[in-house]
Scaffold this motif. Structure first.
Motif, short mmCIF file in Angstrom:
data_model
loop_
_atom_site.label_atom_id
_atom_site.label_comp_id
_atom_site.label_asym_id
_atom_site.label_seq_id
_atom_site.Cartn_x
_atom_site.Cartn_y
_atom_site.Cartn_z
N PHE A 51 0.66 -1.17 -0.11
CA PHE A 51 -0.07 -0.41 -0.30
C PHE A 51 0.94 1.25 -0.09
O PHE A 51 2.12 1.58 0.59
CB PHE A 51 -0.82 -0.03 1.05
CG PHE A 51 -2.10 1.43 1.30
CD1 PHE A 51 -2.94 1.40 -0.26
CD2 PHE A 51 -2.08 2.45 2.56
CE1 PHE A 51 -3.68 1.96 0.52
CE2 PHE A 51 -2.66 3.46 1.99
CZ PHE A 51 -3.77 2.71 1.58
N TRP A 52 0.36 2.24 -0.56
CA TRP A 52 0.83 4.13 -0.64
C TRP A 52 2.29 3.81 -1.17
O TRP A 52 2.62 4.42 -1.59
CB TRP A 52 1.35 4.24 0.86
CG TRP A 52 0.90 5.81 0.91
CD1 TRP A 52 2.01 6.45 1.27
CD2 TRP A 52 0.38 5.71 1.03
NE1 TRP A 52 1.25 7.58 1.42
CE2 TRP A 52 0.65 7.52 1.26
CE3 TRP A 52 -1.11 6.78 0.71
CZ2 TRP A 52 -0.72 8.64 1.76
CZ3 TRP A 52 -2.26 7.17 0.32
CH2 TRP A 52 -2.07 8.76 0.91
N ASN A 53 1.44 3.19 -2.68
CA ASN A 53 2.73 3.52 -4.15
C ASN A 53 1.78 4.87 -3.97
O ASN A 53 0.83 5.23 -4.37
CB ASN A 53 1.75 2.51 -4.91
CG ASN A 53 0.46 2.54 -5.47
OD1 ASN A 53 0.52 3.02 -5.72
ND2 ASN A 53 0.26 0.73 -5.27
N GLU A 54 2.49 5.30 -5.95
CA GLU A 54 1.75 7.21 -6.42
C GLU A 54 0.94 6.51 -6.18
O GLU A 54 0.35 7.96 -6.79
CB GLU A 54 2.98 7.28 -7.56
CG GLU A 54 5.13 7.52 -7.11
CD GLU A 54 5.52 7.57 -8.30
OE1 GLU A 54 5.05 8.36 -9.07
OE2 GLU A 54 6.43 7.72 -8.12
N ASP A 55 0.43 5.33 -7.50
CA ASP A 55 -1.03 5.50 -7.63
C ASP A 55 -1.77 6.07 -6.39
O ASP A 55 -3.14 6.94 -6.42
CB ASP A 55 -1.70 4.50 -8.34
CG ASP A 55 -2.54 4.53 -9.20
OD1 ASP A 55 -2.91 5.31 -9.95
OD2 ASP A 55 -3.57 3.75 -8.95
N ASP A 56 -1.89 5.25 -5.26
CA ASP A 56 -2.31 5.25 -3.48
C ASP A 56 -2.47 6.76 -2.57
O ASP A 56 -3.61 7.24 -3.15
CB ASP A 56 -1.46 4.08 -3.20
CG ASP A 56 -1.50 2.90 -3.04
OD1 ASP A 56 -2.93 2.66 -4.35
OD2 ASP A 56 -1.79 2.27 -2.58
N GLN A 57 -1.55 7.38 -3.05
CA GLN A 57 -1.29 8.99 -2.33
C GLN A 57 -1.78 9.15 -3.99
O GLN A 57 -2.75 10.27 -3.40
CB GLN A 57 -0.01 9.01 -2.72
CG GLN A 57 1.66 8.51 -1.67
CD GLN A 57 2.30 8.26 -1.70
OE1 GLN A 57 2.95 9.15 -1.49
NE2 GLN A 57 3.43 7.18 -1.96
N ALA A 58 -1.91 9.49 -5.31
CA ALA A 58 -2.28 10.42 -6.22
C ALA A 58 -3.84 10.15 -5.61
O ALA A 58 -4.96 11.58 -6.20
CB ALA A 58 -2.19 9.82 -7.37
N LYS A 59 -4.78 8.92 -5.80
CA LYS A 59 -6.00 9.04 -5.59
C LYS A 59 -6.65 8.18 -4.35
O LYS A 59 -7.80 8.58 -4.07
CB LYS A 59 -6.38 7.44 -6.35
CG LYS A 59 -5.41 8.13 -8.06
CD LYS A 59 -5.90 6.85 -8.83
CE LYS A 59 -5.52 7.11 -10.19
NZ LYS A 59 -5.78 5.37 -11.47
N ALA A 60 -6.06 8.92 -3.44
CA ALA A 60 -6.46 8.82 -1.90
C ALA A 60 -7.67 10.09 -2.06
O ALA A 60 -7.04 10.89 -1.72
CB ALA A 60 -5.58 8.90 -1.32
N VAL A 61 -8.83 9.38 -1.49
CA VAL A 61 -9.57 11.47 -0.95
C VAL A 61 -10.24 9.95 0.87
O VAL A 61 -10.09 9.30 1.10
CB VAL A 61 -10.83 10.82 -1.23
CG1 VAL A 61 -11.65 9.49 -1.78
CG2 VAL A 61 -11.75 12.22 -1.45
N ALA A 62 -10.35 11.05 1.74
CA ALA A 62 -10.89 11.31 2.82
C ALA A 62 -12.19 11.91 2.72
O ALA A 62 -12.79 12.75 1.98
CB ALA A 62 -10.08 12.46 3.39
#
Length: 249
Positions: A178-189
């Motif tokens: 978890f938390w690769n570049e794609d995860d970071q770019a598309k994360a939403v809270a």
């Protein structure tokens, strides 16, 4: 639900892997639900099987963190899961008959409420096709400080990520890469108010941080529905159970 808005909702769910419905329950409905939850905790929980009740600290009842299958012990929650607008919207989003599976209670007690590890529900469900929804309903104010739900947008369209054992009670498996570049770019809270509803697809990556506050809880209700067309993969489930057994040796 108006036709245009309904179609937009379905398209957003299929595109993003989640939808957010603020004010799904009215303040009066939330008040009644909270009263029912409190009565359930004081009345039904002491007699429930221990495997359905989780505490952060088993010696402290105030640290109750999760209840499973509440519908089996109380008529109010049975109706809420099986005959309500929650089931109706599940069927709308799934385009199928919705099979109710469980109604759960979640809390993160202040200071000690642990993070929910990033995971995909279908790693546990093991369905083919992977058509199921999980609903998360806020019972009180939730924000970044006490552990709001977070998603990776569109992650339901990219298959199951590798999962491995975690130390979090009630969430034994978490995504290991978890938390690769794609995860970071598309994360939403999603901070939420009482009565706000989040619904996500069974393949959507989601997680929540710890409760870092001094005196605020983070209480919510979860409901799970499988599409009637979704069947449990017996071979995958057997392999999963074998893996869990090996890890506990």
């Amino acid at each position: 639900m108006e036709t245009g808005n309904a179609q937009d909702l379905k398209e957003a769910f299929r595109r993003d892997g989640y939808v957010f419905l603020p004010g799904f329950l009215s303040p009066a409905e939330v008040g009644e639900l909270n009263e029912q939850v409190n009565n359930f905790i004081s009345g039904a929980v002491p007699a429930m099987p221990k495997e359905l009740v989780f505490y952060e600290d088993k010696n402290d009842p105030a640290t109750l963190k999760q209840l499973i299958d509440m519908q089996k012990f109380n008529a109010y929650f049975d109706v809420m899961l099986n005959n309500s607008k929650f089931k109706q919207i599940a069927e709308f989003l799934l385009d199928d008959v919705a099979i109710p599976k469980t109604l759960e209670y979640f809390n993160k007690p202040p200071k000690i409420g642990k993070p929910t590890p990033p995971h995909q529900d279908n790693y546990y469900f093991m369905l083919k096709p992977t058509e199921a929804v999980t609903m998360w309903l806020a019972l009180e104010d939730v924000d970044a400080e006490n552990g709001c739900v977070r998603y990776v947008t569109g992650s339901h369209r990219h298959g199951i990520r590798p999962h491995g054992r975690t130390q979090t009670l009630g969430f034994s498996q978490g995504i290991t890469d978890f938390w690769n570049e794609d995860d970071q770019a598309k994360a939403v809270a999603f901070p939420a108010k009482p009565g706000d509803l989040l619904i996500h697809h069974s393949m959507t990556i989601h997680w929540a941080e710890a409760n870092r506050t001094e005196n605020r809880t983070r209480k919510a209700i979860g409901l799970i529905y499988w599409a009637e067309s979704a069947k449990e993969d017996a071979e995958a489930k057997a392999a999963y159970q074998k893996k869990l057994h090996a890890e506990t040796l």
